[in-house]
Scaffold this motif. Structure first.
Motif, short mmCIF file in Angstrom:
data_model
loop_
_atom_site.label_atom_id
_atom_site.label_comp_id
_atom_site.label_asym_id
_atom_site.label_seq_id
_atom_site.Cartn_x
_atom_site.Cartn_y
_atom_site.Cartn_z
N PRO A 6 0.82 -1.22 0.00
CA PRO A 6 0.00 0.00 0.00
C PRO A 6 0.85 1.27 0.00
CG PRO A 6 -0.86 -1.59 1.57
CD PRO A 6 0.46 -2.11 1.11
N LEU A 7 1.99 1.25 0.69
CA LEU A 7 2.86 2.43 0.71
C LEU A 7 3.36 2.74 -0.69
CD1 LEU A 7 5.03 1.88 3.93
CD2 LEU A 7 3.06 3.39 3.64
N HIS A 8 3.77 1.72 -1.42
CA HIS A 8 4.29 1.94 -2.77
C HIS A 8 3.20 2.45 -3.70
CE1 HIS A 8 8.45 0.36 -2.55
NE2 HIS A 8 7.96 -0.30 -1.51
N SER A 9 1.98 1.91 -3.55
CA SER A 9 0.91 2.38 -4.42
C SER A 9 0.52 3.82 -4.09
CB SER A 9 -0.32 1.46 -4.31
OG SER A 9 -0.83 1.44 -2.99
N LEU A 10 0.53 4.17 -2.79
CA LEU A 10 0.26 5.56 -2.40
C LEU A 10 1.37 6.49 -2.90
CD1 LEU A 10 -0.92 5.03 1.30
CD2 LEU A 10 -2.33 5.90 -0.58
N LEU A 11 2.61 6.01 -2.86
CA LEU A 11 3.75 6.80 -3.32
C LEU A 11 3.58 7.18 -4.79
CD1 LEU A 11 6.66 7.83 -2.57
CD2 LEU A 11 7.51 5.66 -3.49
N LYS A 12 3.16 6.23 -5.60
CA LYS A 12 2.96 6.51 -7.02
C LYS A 12 1.68 7.32 -7.25
CE LYS A 12 3.63 6.54 -11.39
NZ LYS A 12 4.61 7.49 -11.92
N GLN A 13 0.59 6.94 -6.55
CA GLN A 13 -0.70 7.59 -6.77
C GLN A 13 -0.66 9.08 -6.49
OE1 GLN A 13 -3.88 5.93 -4.41
NE2 GLN A 13 -5.24 7.69 -4.75
N TYR A 14 -0.04 9.47 -5.35
CA TYR A 14 -0.06 10.87 -4.94
C TYR A 14 1.18 11.66 -5.36
CZ TYR A 14 -4.24 10.09 -2.13
OH TYR A 14 -5.51 9.81 -1.74
N PHE A 15 2.35 11.00 -5.32
CA PHE A 15 3.60 11.75 -5.55
C PHE A 15 4.27 11.41 -6.87
CE2 PHE A 15 2.89 11.33 -0.96
CZ PHE A 15 2.82 12.67 -0.61
N GLY A 16 3.80 10.34 -7.53
CA GLY A 16 4.32 10.01 -8.86
C GLY A 16 5.68 9.35 -8.85
N VAL A 579 4.80 12.18 -11.76
CA VAL A 579 3.46 12.17 -12.35
C VAL A 579 2.57 11.19 -11.59
CG1 VAL A 579 2.06 11.77 -14.41
CG2 VAL A 579 4.33 12.82 -14.63
N GLY A 580 1.72 11.72 -10.73
CA GLY A 580 0.74 10.91 -10.02
C GLY A 580 -0.62 11.04 -10.71
N GLU A 581 -1.65 10.51 -10.07
CA GLU A 581 -2.97 10.49 -10.69
C GLU A 581 -3.50 11.89 -10.98
OE1 GLU A 581 -5.76 8.17 -8.49
OE2 GLU A 581 -4.70 6.28 -8.84
N LYS A 582 -3.42 12.78 -9.99
CA LYS A 582 -4.01 14.10 -10.18
C LYS A 582 -3.27 14.91 -11.24
CE LYS A 582 -5.85 18.17 -7.96
NZ LYS A 582 -6.05 18.97 -6.75
N LYS A 583 -1.93 14.81 -11.24
CA LYS A 583 -1.16 15.58 -12.23
C LYS A 583 -1.36 15.02 -13.64
CE LYS A 583 2.15 17.80 -9.24
NZ LYS A 583 3.54 18.17 -8.97
N LEU A 584 -1.58 13.72 -13.74
CA LEU A 584 -1.89 13.15 -15.06
C LEU A 584 -3.20 13.73 -15.57
CD1 LEU A 584 -1.48 11.12 -17.37
CD2 LEU A 584 -2.68 9.42 -15.97
N GLN A 585 -4.21 13.76 -14.70
CA GLN A 585 -5.52 14.28 -15.09
C GLN A 585 -5.46 15.76 -15.46
OE1 GLN A 585 -7.98 13.45 -11.70
NE2 GLN A 585 -7.76 11.23 -11.89
N GLU A 586 -4.70 16.53 -14.67
CA GLU A 586 -4.72 17.98 -14.84
C GLU A 586 -3.78 18.46 -15.95
OE1 GLU A 586 -4.73 21.99 -12.04
OE2 GLU A 586 -4.34 20.03 -11.15
N PHE A 587 -2.62 17.81 -16.10
CA PHE A 587 -1.61 18.35 -17.00
C PHE A 587 -1.21 17.41 -18.14
CE2 PHE A 587 -0.50 20.19 -12.73
CZ PHE A 587 -0.96 21.47 -12.99
#
Length: 616
Positions: A6-16, A579-587
């Motif tokens: 879960p830590l690794h998935s959160l690391l990628k999801q939020y911080f890229g 590049v996390g989820e939000k930055k992918l969506q926004e930029f």
């Protein structure tokens, strides 16, 4: 390792990011196990993630104690851009805004809260904390609690109350710079309970260290800055007046700069800092009041226009360059006159402070004048050994200075020290020794009869600055020792006496004359430079629209990777660092389109494989 997925998935999801930096995962796991932790990670080593990720991995509120308002806003802006629910409370907020944030805290809307130590310990706020389900206290810039640290802040001392008021909540103490003495002081003052202690390497391999003479200092500074017009950097000065004069002169000479010091109004300080953070102004001329907690990762150079007063401060200030891991330069302009001037300032301090200040200044001047590897010298100060003989990233390793047979000048100076003591029964300071050597009939020389000794005037072939430099090198080589009391008396050592009695040869170092640039710089990412500039302009426009610094959108590392790998779809774009989820969506769409348009007019470049791919 299952528990850490879960830590690794959160690391990628939020911080890229695909992976952790050294010690981050261990620190995070310890924090989540409910243990007190002390963590020393160098600037750019990823301290913030050590409390940000645990805040996302479990319910409750993580409270971050931070000393600077600018840092709080910067971190919260960055977290918001990544989709992390975080906020801050400080004096910069209007009443209605503060009230709205407090309401959000009562309703459990946030995972992270940044506050200053003064607010944290106010009675009403402590009562609120007990209702907010605080699961971790993170004390950032923890060296501020130690009087032995370089930035002691008395208000940090009150943080020890947290242990008594919240006995079951773990504490995480974080710092980028601390000697063993300061580390022990932090653990004791915060009352950490059997803490796990993590100390990362102090080595910043992407930083290039260089010292140059301060002769023609301003011209050298202009030349240095003119070759880096597209890059951001800090010029540190000791005096407020110097920051203002330098910024004014540089602006007249076509390099837009602004001053920053504690004497400016809050409005001007904030304005100048914002201009710098948003790349409107590339150069900030500042006292040490500027920089602690500045989160700008693309500072490409730090210049010390004046000699820093101690190595800890110097290390921390140079550490503000290259936080993103890309190559960055640290230039110190050195003058022996600065050493003399600071010794005079030290005499105005309280007696108990003078000894420490002199010792620190002596260490700093030794660093500035050493002919050995500068990186090894810095690491040695912090108790760490560099494993290689040539670091490849400092002037002394890239372009070793020539030595010469300095036996005769060494004998003259050592002999003069000996004759002065023989005549008077006690030693004198270096200034006095040099006055005797150069035959100056000062009142003090006459008073002690030192114009009558055999070494009076035997050194007229060199000027006072040259003899001062030789004297400092003889101290560094161990032939002389200098007391650290207010008098700074010079005495011969056994090795110095052997030079005189046994006529042992002495090799001295010539001043630096040329500066070679490293051929291959640690942290370098070769890329399509034209595309990088295009993406940098795009990033600036998007950041301005959102009223945030450019690095909040993407780091230079991310842009250079885009300009190297030419991602063409969402899947490839998510492989870019940051590049996390939000930055992918926004930029994602706008950057992918810019790359696509560039390739219509320009051929794709191919670069040799490097081990940077998932760089942070």
């Amino acid at each position: 390792m299952t528990a850490n997925k879960p830590l690794h998935s959160l690391l990628k999801q939020y911080f890229g990011f695909e992976s952790f930096r050294p010690l981050q995962e261990e620190i995070i796991c310890d924090v989540m196990a409910g243990n007190d932790v002390f963590a020393l990670l160098p600037t750019g080593g990823g301290k913030s993630l050590c409390f940000q990720l645990p805040a996302l991995a479990r319910p409750g509120l993580t409270l971050v104690v931070s000393p600077l308002i600018a840092l709080m806003k910067d971190q919260v802006d960055g977290l918001a851009a990544s989709g992390v629910p975080a906020t801050f409370l400080n004096s910069s907020l209007e009443h209605d805004e503060a009230k709205a944030r407090l309401c959000g805290l009562h309703q459990g809307e946030y995972r992270l809260l940044y506050v200053a130590p003064e607010r944290l310990l106010s009675p009403g706020f402590l009562a609120d904390l007990k209702r907010w389900n605080v699961t971790l206290f993170a004390i950032d810039e923890a060296h501020c609690i130690s009087e032995w640290g370089h930035d002691f802040r008395p208000e940090y001392r009150q943080l020890a109350q947290l242990r008594e008021l919240f006995p079951s909540v773990p504490l995480l103490a974080l710092t980028a710079t601390a000697t063993e003495r300061v580390r022990a002081d932090i653990v004791a003052k915060l009352q950490l309970r059997s803490p796990s202690c993590y100390v990362a390497s102090f080595n910043r391999p992407n930083l290039n260290y260089r010292v140059d003479s301060k002769t023609r200092g301003y011209e050298k500074l202009v030349e240095f800055l003119a070759s880096r017009r597209k890059e951001s950097g800090i010029v540190y000065c000791q005096a407020r007046r110097t920051t203002e004069l330098l910024a004014q002169k540089l602006s007249v000479d076509g390099i837009v700069a602004r001053p920053y010091h504690a004497g400016l109004s809050d409005v001007d300080r904030t304005k100048h800092q914002e201009l710098f953070l948003r790349d409107e102004v590339k150069v900030i001329c500042a006292t040490i009041a500027f920089g602690m907690g500045i989160n700008k990762p693309n500072v490409r150079f730090v210049v010390h226009y004046d000699l820093p007063k101690n190595i800890e401060g110097y290390y921390q200030e140079t550490g503000r360059a290259g936080r993103d891991g890309l190559p960055s330069d640290c230039l110190l302009l050195f003058s022996g006159g600065d050493v003399v001037k600071y010794y005079q300032f030290i005499q105005q301090k309280a007696p108990e402070e003078q000894r420490v200040a002199r010792e620190q200044l002596q260490q700093m001047s030794h660093y500035a004048e050493t002919s050995s590897c500068r990186r090894a010298t810095l690491l040695n100060y912090f108790g760490e050994k560099l494993e290689t003989e040539n670091c490849g990233g400092c002037d002394n390793c890239l372009d070793p200075r020539e030595t010469y047979d300095g036996t005769i000048p060494a004998q003259k100076l050592l002999s003069c020290v000996y004759r002065i003591r023989e005549r008077s029964g006690f030693g004198m300071g270096m200034n006095h020794v040099v006055e005797v050597l150069t035959g100056e009939l000062t009142e003090k020389v006459r008073k002690w009869g030192h114009d009558q000794i055999s070494t009076f005037g035997i050194g007229t072939e060199q000027g006072r600055p040259e003899w001062q430099a030789i004297g400092r090198e003889l101290i560094r080589l161990g032939y002389l020792k200098q007391s650290v009391d207010r008098y700074g008396l010079i005495e011969l050592t056994e090795e110095g006496m052997a030079v005189l009695k046994q006529r042992k040869p002495v090799r001295l170092t010539k001043p630096q004359t040329s500066q070679k640039k490293p051929r291959r710089r640690v942290g370098e990412i070769a890329c399509d430079e034209e595309l990088f500039e295009l993406l940098r302009e795009l990033r600036k426009r998007l950041a301005d629209e959102r009223h945030v610094p450019a690095y909040i959108v993407f780091s230079d590392v991310a842009l250079r990777q885009m300009a190297r790998e030419y991602p063409s779809n969402d899947r490839e774009f998510t492989r870019i660092s940051g590049v996390g989820e939000k930055k992918l969506q926004e930029f994602g769409a706008v950057f992918l389109n810019a790359i696509r348009e560039h390739l219509k007019e320009h051929p794709r470049q191919v670069f040799a494989e490097e081990s940077f791919a998932r760089r942070r």
